[in-house]
Structure formats: C-alpha cells, structure tokens
Design a protein around this motif. Structure first.
Motif, PDB file in Angstrom:
ATOM      1  N   LEU A  17      78.574  12.326  16.798  1.00  0.00           N
ATOM      2  CA  LEU A  17      78.300  13.567  16.340  1.00  0.00           C
ATOM      3  C   LEU A  17      79.039  14.802  17.036  1.00  0.00           C
ATOM      4  O   LEU A  17      79.409  15.591  16.280  1.00  0.00           O
ATOM      5  N   THR A  20      82.610  14.438  15.981  1.00  0.00           N
ATOM      6  CA  THR A  20      82.808  14.808  14.513  1.00  0.00           C
ATOM      7  C   THR A  20      82.425  16.220  14.066  1.00  0.00           C
ATOM      8  O   THR A  20      82.982  16.995  13.231  1.00  0.00           O
ATOM      9  N   PRO A  22      79.339  17.721  12.639  1.00  0.00           N
ATOM     10  CA  PRO A  22      79.130  17.869  11.485  1.00  0.00           C
ATOM     11  C   PRO A  22      78.378  19.056  10.972  1.00  0.00           C
ATOM     12  O   PRO A  22      77.811  19.634  12.265  1.00  0.00           O
ATOM     13  N   PHE A  23      78.123  19.634   9.968  1.00  0.00           N
ATOM     14  CA  PHE A  23      77.484  20.628   9.316  1.00  0.00           C
ATOM     15  C   PHE A  23      77.875  21.876  10.006  1.00  0.00           C
ATOM     16  O   PHE A  23      77.131  23.018  10.350  1.00  0.00           O
ATOM     17  N   GLN A  26      81.533  21.914  14.529  1.00  0.00           N
ATOM     18  CA  GLN A  26      82.988  21.760  15.152  1.00  0.00           C
ATOM     19  C   GLN A  26      83.587  22.960  15.341  1.00  0.00           C
ATOM     20  O   GLN A  26      84.324  23.252  16.289  1.00  0.00           O
TER      21      GLN A  26
END
Length: 243
Positions: A17, A20, A22-23, A26
């Motif tokens: 996570l 990547t 997410p939501f 980043q």
C-alpha cells in the motif's frame, strides 16, 4: 513461519500500500509519511480482522468463504474507520471528520480490510475431523506357527499340549504333532487368542466351553476334552475364560 505469518503478511500489505499509495495517498503524503502510515494501518487492520474473525465464529461452509471474508472485513472496518480517521488527523494536523465523512471513509477502509482478510484467511474455516477410533484387527495365529501344521488343521485350534520337545496341536478337525516347545509357542501366539493354564497345556479362548472347579479345576473344551488348570494359573484362567 506459522507464528510470524500474520505479522509478515501485515507488513507486506503495508509495504504494498505504501508503494501504490491508494486513495490519493500517493500525492497527499511524502514517502517518509506514506510508508509508516500504511504499515501502521495494515498492522492494526490485521489485529482488527483477527478479532472480528473470532467474534464471528459461525459455522461457515466451505462454499461461503467469500461471504465469510466480507463479513470479517465489514465488522473489522467499523473500528478501523475511526482509527484511520484518527491516524489521518495525526499526519495531517487539524483535519477532522464529520459523521458523513466517516460514512464515506468506511467503504475504503472495508476494501483494505477485505484485502487483509483474504491474505490471512485464504481458505474456509478448517474443520478438524474427530479421530475415528479404529477397531483393532482380529488376532491371528503367527505364520511361523501355523506353517508347521497340516493344511487341514490350520483352523479351529482348541489347545496345545506339551509332549517332551514336541507340541500336540488339538483342533476340531484332529490333532498334529509338531517340533516346538510349549513355552515358545505360548510366547509367540497373541495373548488375545488364549493362555497357558498348566505347565503342559495352552488353551484357545474360543475352544473352551466351560470352566469346572468341582474337585480339581479344568477347562472343558468344545470337543469335551478336559484340560487341567494349575492352582497358580487358576485366577488368570477365570479372568480370561469365565463367562
């Protein structure tokens, strides 16, 4: 590895996570914040999923694994939503969440919990089969003893009688003399089949019709042969042969 599987899985998910992002994490967080943030979320999420699985100890069938994982994810996402909101307020000072925003946050948290539940509970609940008590195999006369007898006398053995260094084997179909000591034969034969009742006699349990103790003790065989029972062996004979 079994002891550390959960921790390793949680750290792996947290690292994934963190990579990547997410939501929107980043762009919202720097790597120095993003990686620790997701590591902590994954570790706490792992604990919440385990706790939810223990609370939801229903009799799930193997075909309902997906429903079980969704239930674990939904149940663990409730406390995790509040934890995530708190964690965001720590990394983003001054940020608060209204009840509506918590409801919006919930499905995202549940999605992460579903991923965690899928990793740590990959299969349906294991069913531990109760040990089946195997019935003990029926005792048999050892081949090294039976092979000494004529083929016609290898069944329905009633008794063994010592005759010097020989052994007379009494059966329902006749008797035969074999080169063997009674002590050796008695030690070789399974004790469930019979027992030695005299220095010169061994009797098969299935071959005894009755015990008679009037005068001297004898074992009456099914062919009406009277086998003497010594006083020293009488108690053992009663315990093994009496009806």
């Amino acid at each position: 590895m079994g002891k550390w599987r959960g921790l390793i899985s949680a750290l792996t998910i947290g690292a994934l996570l963190g990579v990547t992002g997410p939501f929107g994490s980043q762009t919202a967080f720097t790597p120095a914040v993003r990686y620790p943030f997701w590591m902590v979320i994954a570790l706490v999420g792992f604990g919440a999923a385990v706790a939810a699985e223990r609370v939801l100890q229903f009799n799930w069938s193997s075909k309902r694994t997906a429903a079980r994982l969704v239930a674990i994810a939904a149940a663990s996402a409730v406390p995790m939503t509040f934890f995530v909101a708190w964690a965001l307020s720590v990394v983003q000072p001054g940020r608060t969440f209204s009840p509506v925003q918590l409801l919006v946050l919930f499905p995202f948290v549940m999605l992460v919990q579903l991923l965690i539940a899928r990793v740590i509970f990959p299969d349906g609940p294991q069913t531990i089969a109760a040990p089946v008590e195997r019935q003990a195999a029926a005792p048999e006369y050892p081949p090294e003893f039976v092979s000494k007898l004529p083929v016609a006398l290898r069944q329905d053995i009633l008794a063994l009688e010592a005759e010097d260094h020989y052994l007379r084997v009494h059966t329902l179909h006749g008797s035969a003399l074999v080169l063997m000591r009674l002590a050796d034969a008695a030690a070789l034969i399974d004790p469930r089949l019979g027992l030695r009742v005299h220095r010169s006699w061994w009797v098969a349990k299935d071959g005894v019709r009755a015990l008679e103790t009037r005068g001297r003790a004898i074992a009456r065989l099914v062919d009406d042969t009277a086998v003497p029972i010594s006083r020293a062996r009488l108690s053992a004979a009663r315990a093994a042969l009496a009806d």
